[in-house]
Every structure is written in C-alpha cells, then in structure tokens.
Design a protein around this motif. Sequence first.
Motif, PDB file in Angstrom:
ATOM      1  N   GLY A  58      65.443  95.879   3.588  1.00 40.35           N
ATOM      2  CA  GLY A  58      64.614  95.161   2.329  1.00 40.35           C
ATOM      3  C   GLY A  58      64.015  93.907   2.838  1.00 40.35           C
ATOM      4  N   ALA A  59      64.571  93.177   3.764  1.00 47.97           N
ATOM      5  CA  ALA A  59      63.982  91.907   4.335  1.00 47.97           C
ATOM      6  C   ALA A  59      62.652  92.093   4.957  1.00 47.97           C
ATOM      7  CB  ALA A  59      64.965  91.333   5.259  1.00 47.97           C
ATOM      8  N   ALA A  60      62.291  93.650   5.504  1.00 48.95           N
ATOM      9  CA  ALA A  60      61.102  93.690   6.345  1.00 48.95           C
ATOM     10  C   ALA A  60      60.189  94.090   5.141  1.00 48.95           C
ATOM     11  CB  ALA A  60      61.492  95.016   7.139  1.00 48.95           C
ATOM     12  N   GLY A  61      60.573  94.167   3.882  1.00 47.97           N
ATOM     13  CA  GLY A  61      59.477  94.301   2.630  1.00 47.97           C
ATOM     14  C   GLY A  61      59.446  95.490   1.973  1.00 47.97           C
ATOM     15  N   ALA A  62      60.475  96.432   2.295  1.00 50.30           N
ATOM     16  CA  ALA A  62      60.368  97.704   1.724  1.00 50.30           C
ATOM     17  C   ALA A  62      61.210  97.413   0.164  1.00 50.30           C
ATOM     18  CB  ALA A  62      61.510  98.658   2.212  1.00 50.30           C
ATOM     19  N   ARG A  63      60.622  98.486  -0.405  1.00 46.72           N
ATOM     20  CA  ARG A  63      61.223  98.426  -1.943  1.00 46.72           C
ATOM     21  C   ARG A  63      62.591  98.986  -2.141  1.00 46.72           C
ATOM     22  NH1 ARG A  63      57.403  97.580  -5.838  1.00 46.72           N
ATOM     23  NH2 ARG A  63      58.430  98.827  -7.447  1.00 46.72           N
ATOM     24  N   ARG A  64      63.315  98.686  -3.101  1.00 42.98           N
ATOM     25  CA  ARG A  64      64.702  99.173  -3.134  1.00 42.98           C
ATOM     26  C   ARG A  64      64.993 100.614  -3.128  1.00 42.98           C
ATOM     27  NH1 ARG A  64      69.495  97.898  -7.549  1.00 42.98           N
ATOM     28  NH2 ARG A  64      71.124  98.231  -6.012  1.00 42.98           N
ATOM     29  N   ALA A  65      64.055 101.324  -3.604  1.00 47.35           N
ATOM     30  CA  ALA A  65      64.382 102.771  -3.619  1.00 47.35           C
ATOM     31  C   ALA A  65      63.863 103.193  -2.161  1.00 47.35           C
ATOM     32  CB  ALA A  65      63.034 103.447  -4.487  1.00 47.35           C
ATOM     33  N   VAL A  66      63.155 102.867  -1.326  1.00 48.37           N
ATOM     34  CA  VAL A  66      62.958 103.255  -0.030  1.00 48.37           C
ATOM     35  C   VAL A  66      64.309 102.633   0.881  1.00 48.37           C
ATOM     36  CG1 VAL A  66      61.602 102.559   2.234  1.00 48.37           C
ATOM     37  CG2 VAL A  66      60.593 102.776  -0.243  1.00 48.37           C
ATOM     38  N   VAL A  67      64.875 101.149   0.419  1.00 47.36           N
ATOM     39  CA  VAL A  67      65.653 100.973   1.301  1.00 47.36           C
ATOM     40  C   VAL A  67      67.166 101.768   0.966  1.00 47.36           C
ATOM     41  CG1 VAL A  67      67.570  98.904   1.221  1.00 47.36           C
ATOM     42  CG2 VAL A  67      65.255  98.447   1.119  1.00 47.36           C
ATOM     43  N   LEU A  68      67.208 102.224  -0.288  1.00 50.47           N
ATOM     44  CA  LEU A  68      68.300 103.300  -0.412  1.00 50.47           C
ATOM     45  C   LEU A  68      68.296 104.436   0.307  1.00 50.47           C
ATOM     46  CD1 LEU A  68      68.713 102.465  -4.264  1.00 50.47           C
ATOM     47  CD2 LEU A  68      70.533 101.720  -2.668  1.00 50.47           C
ATOM     48  N   ALA A  69      67.084 105.048   0.261  1.00 54.50           N
ATOM     49  CA  ALA A  69      66.884 106.412   0.707  1.00 54.50           C
ATOM     50  C   ALA A  69      66.747 106.241   2.433  1.00 54.50           C
ATOM     51  CB  ALA A  69      65.327 106.911   0.467  1.00 54.50           C
ATOM     52  N   THR A  70      66.323 105.296   2.991  1.00 53.83           N
ATOM     53  CA  THR A  70      66.325 105.298   4.326  1.00 53.83           C
ATOM     54  C   THR A  70      67.740 104.942   4.914  1.00 53.83           C
ATOM     55  OG1 THR A  70      64.118 104.393   4.395  1.00 53.83           O
ATOM     56  CG2 THR A  70      65.305 103.938   6.290  1.00 53.83           C
ATOM     57  N   SER A  71      68.164 104.024   4.197  1.00 59.24           N
ATOM     58  CA  SER A  71      69.855 103.972   4.744  1.00 59.24           C
ATOM     59  C   SER A  71      70.747 104.993   4.494  1.00 59.24           C
ATOM     60  CB  SER A  71      70.450 102.751   3.848  1.00 59.24           C
ATOM     61  OG  SER A  71      69.800 101.508   3.939  1.00 59.24           O
ATOM     62  N   ALA A  72      70.459 105.857   3.459  1.00 59.41           N
ATOM     63  CA  ALA A  72      71.337 106.938   3.183  1.00 59.41           C
ATOM     64  C   ALA A  72      70.856 108.254   4.280  1.00 59.41           C
ATOM     65  CB  ALA A  72      70.898 107.550   1.812  1.00 59.41           C
ATOM     66  N   VAL A  73      69.784 108.040   4.782  1.00 58.94           N
ATOM     67  CA  VAL A  73      69.347 109.184   5.806  1.00 58.94           C
ATOM     68  C   VAL A  73      69.908 108.907   7.145  1.00 58.94           C
ATOM     69  CG1 VAL A  73      67.279 110.121   7.006  1.00 58.94           C
ATOM     70  CG2 VAL A  73      67.229 110.129   4.414  1.00 58.94           C
ATOM     71  N   ILE A  74      69.841 107.313   7.318  1.00 62.56           N
ATOM     72  CA  ILE A  74      70.384 106.801   8.831  1.00 62.56           C
ATOM     73  C   ILE A  74      71.893 107.223   8.676  1.00 62.56           C
ATOM     74  CG2 ILE A  74      71.031 104.883   9.968  1.00 62.56           C
ATOM     75  CD1 ILE A  74      68.109 103.899   9.157  1.00 62.56           C
ATOM     76  N   GLY A  75      72.525 106.976   7.447  1.00 62.61           N
ATOM     77  CA  GLY A  75      73.851 107.212   7.359  1.00 62.61           C
ATOM     78  C   GLY A  75      74.346 108.560   7.577  1.00 62.61           C
ATOM     79  N   VAL A  76      73.770 109.576   7.141  1.00 64.90           N
ATOM     80  CA  VAL A  76      74.046 111.079   7.347  1.00 64.90           C
ATOM     81  C   VAL A  76      73.848 111.229   8.814  1.00 64.90           C
ATOM     82  CG1 VAL A  76      73.262 113.345   6.533  1.00 64.90           C
ATOM     83  CG2 VAL A  76      73.301 111.654   4.672  1.00 64.90           C
ATOM     84  N   LEU A  77      72.497 110.869   9.303  1.00 62.74           N
ATOM     85  CA  LEU A  77      72.316 111.254  10.777  1.00 62.74           C
ATOM     86  C   LEU A  77      73.298 110.749  11.640  1.00 62.74           C
ATOM     87  CD1 LEU A  77      68.472 110.811  11.076  1.00 62.74           C
ATOM     88  CD2 LEU A  77      69.550 113.027  10.766  1.00 62.74           C
ATOM     89  N   ALA A  78      73.809 109.372  11.240  1.00 63.01           N
ATOM     90  CA  ALA A  78      75.018 108.658  12.006  1.00 63.01           C
ATOM     91  C   ALA A  78      76.277 109.602  11.980  1.00 63.01           C
ATOM     92  CB  ALA A  78      75.045 107.408  11.537  1.00 63.01           C
ATOM     93  N   TYR A  79      76.585 109.890  10.736  1.00 67.10           N
ATOM     94  CA  TYR A  79      77.833 110.709  10.521  1.00 67.10           C
ATOM     95  C   TYR A  79      77.859 111.985  11.354  1.00 67.10           C
ATOM     96  CZ  TYR A  79      81.793 112.927   8.460  1.00 67.10           C
ATOM     97  OH  TYR A  79      83.202 113.500   8.163  1.00 67.10           O
ATOM     98  N   THR A  80      76.635 112.699  11.231  1.00 61.59           N
ATOM     99  CA  THR A  80      76.611 113.959  11.910  1.00 61.59           C
ATOM    100  C   THR A  80      76.505 113.833  13.418  1.00 61.59           C
ATOM    101  OG1 THR A  80      75.057 114.825   9.999  1.00 61.59           O
ATOM    102  CG2 THR A  80      75.124 116.089  12.087  1.00 61.59           C
ATOM    103  N   ALA A  81      76.032 112.940  13.899  1.00 58.96           N
ATOM    104  CA  ALA A  81      76.046 112.408  15.374  1.00 58.96           C
ATOM    105  C   ALA A  81      77.374 112.506  15.771  1.00 58.96           C
ATOM    106  CB  ALA A  81      74.886 111.338  15.912  1.00 58.96           C
TER     107      ALA A  81
END
Length: 255
Positions: free
Chosen positions: A172-195
């Motif tokens: 969010g501090a980088a300028g992303a809209r909240r929907a983008v923040v939520l989606a990006t964070s969720a994808v990273i979380g899923v990938l991190a858990y899978t890894a």
Amino acid sequence: MNTAVFTKSLSDSRRSLAGWALGTAAVGMMYASTYPSQRANTASLPEAMREALHIDATAAGYLHASVFGVILPLLAMIYGVVVGSRAIAADEESGQMDLLLAHPLTRTRLALQRFAALVAGAAVISVLVWLALLAIRDSAQLTSITPTEFLAQCLSLALLAITFGALALGIGAAGARRAVVLATSAVIGVLAYTANTFAAQLGTDWIAYLSPFHYYIGGEPLRNGFQWADASVLAAGAAAIVSASIIRFNRRDLG
C-alpha cells in the motif's frame, strides 16, 4: 511522543479486533478439542501427507498439522493482510490521507503508528488463543504440551500475522490500491505456504527457507518451546519491510 494515530487506530478497530480475537480463539479451541477423537485417524493418512505436515498421534503432532499448521496461520495471515491494507492504502484511496497529513503528522509517524496498532492487535489475538487452549488443555488431553510451549507457538502466530501485515502495508505504501494490496498479499501468502509445505516432496528444501511459514512453525515450538532464531527472522523481516515501505512512502506523490 504523540500517539494519537496509534490510539485512534485501536479505538476505531476495537469491535473488529474483538471479533477477530474471540473468533480465532474459538476456532482454535474447537479444533484442538477434537484431538481425543481424531488421534486414531492419523494412521490412515497417506505417508507422504504425514511427512509433509509432520502428523503423528501425539498432541503436538496433531495441533502442529491441523490447528497451528493450517487453520490458525490462515486466520492470522488474513488478519495481517486486512489490517495492513487499511494502514495506508485505504486512506489514500478514500481521499482521507490529505486530511490526516494536514495535521502536524509526518508520513513516517503515520506509518509507524498504524503498524504499531497492527502489532498490538496481533498480540491480543495470540494471547487470547493461548488462554483458550490452556482452558481446554486438560479436557482435550493436551497436557503433554506445556503452557510455555503453547505460548511459544502463539508468539510465532503473532509474528506471522505481523509479517503479512507489514507486507500489505508495504504494498500500500508503494501506491497500490487496496484491492491490489489484498490480492497481491493473498497470492504471496498462498505461494509461501505451498513452498514451505511441499518443498521437501519436490526435492527443493531450500525453497522453504524463503517462506515465513518455515520460521513460524518449522522449529516445532509445540515440541521444542521458543525458537528465538526463527522468531528473530520474522521480526527482522517485518522490520525491514516496514523500513523500506516508509522510505518509499516518503518519496512518492500521494494520490
């Protein structure tokens, strides 16, 4: 130091925080209480799954694989992402950021105090989970796990929420809209858990060390107590993300 943003953030979120804390504790208590009835079922699981999730018939093994391995970290990650996405992105998107910064408040102080409120919330949730599990420790036959070991795992749970909260705040501090923040964070979380979960089965053990989940539960706090090295990695990672986020936040034009 003026902590108005910190206290206002906690005050505004008190109802949602109460819901998160009570709900997470109730979920953890409910699933942990099924250990006596589920203990015999672990032997029927495929060997590969038992190895991947570290499942065995012990109380620590059951909670490691189910309650603290899947359910509670998912809730902690969601809490961190939701609160972190509100820290900066929500105000900027709604047009409230200009009004906030019109007061004698620096961007750095705003970000730090919003992050501090997130940390406080994660701590409240984890303490309530700890107390809830202690309340059913005897009745659910979890006495092989000491209160200190439960506390160690709950500390890791709080640090996991804080890490993903820092990530969402940073995006969010980088300028992303909240929907983008939520989606990006969720994808990273899923990938991190899978890894973390399947790295060993894929023959790429090193990938797990890139995942916050490895430092959250890889040292098995329910068996071994406090894992200070792992906790330090999570804390340092969150601090580094927040520091980089503040630098970016201070340098860019606000929308």
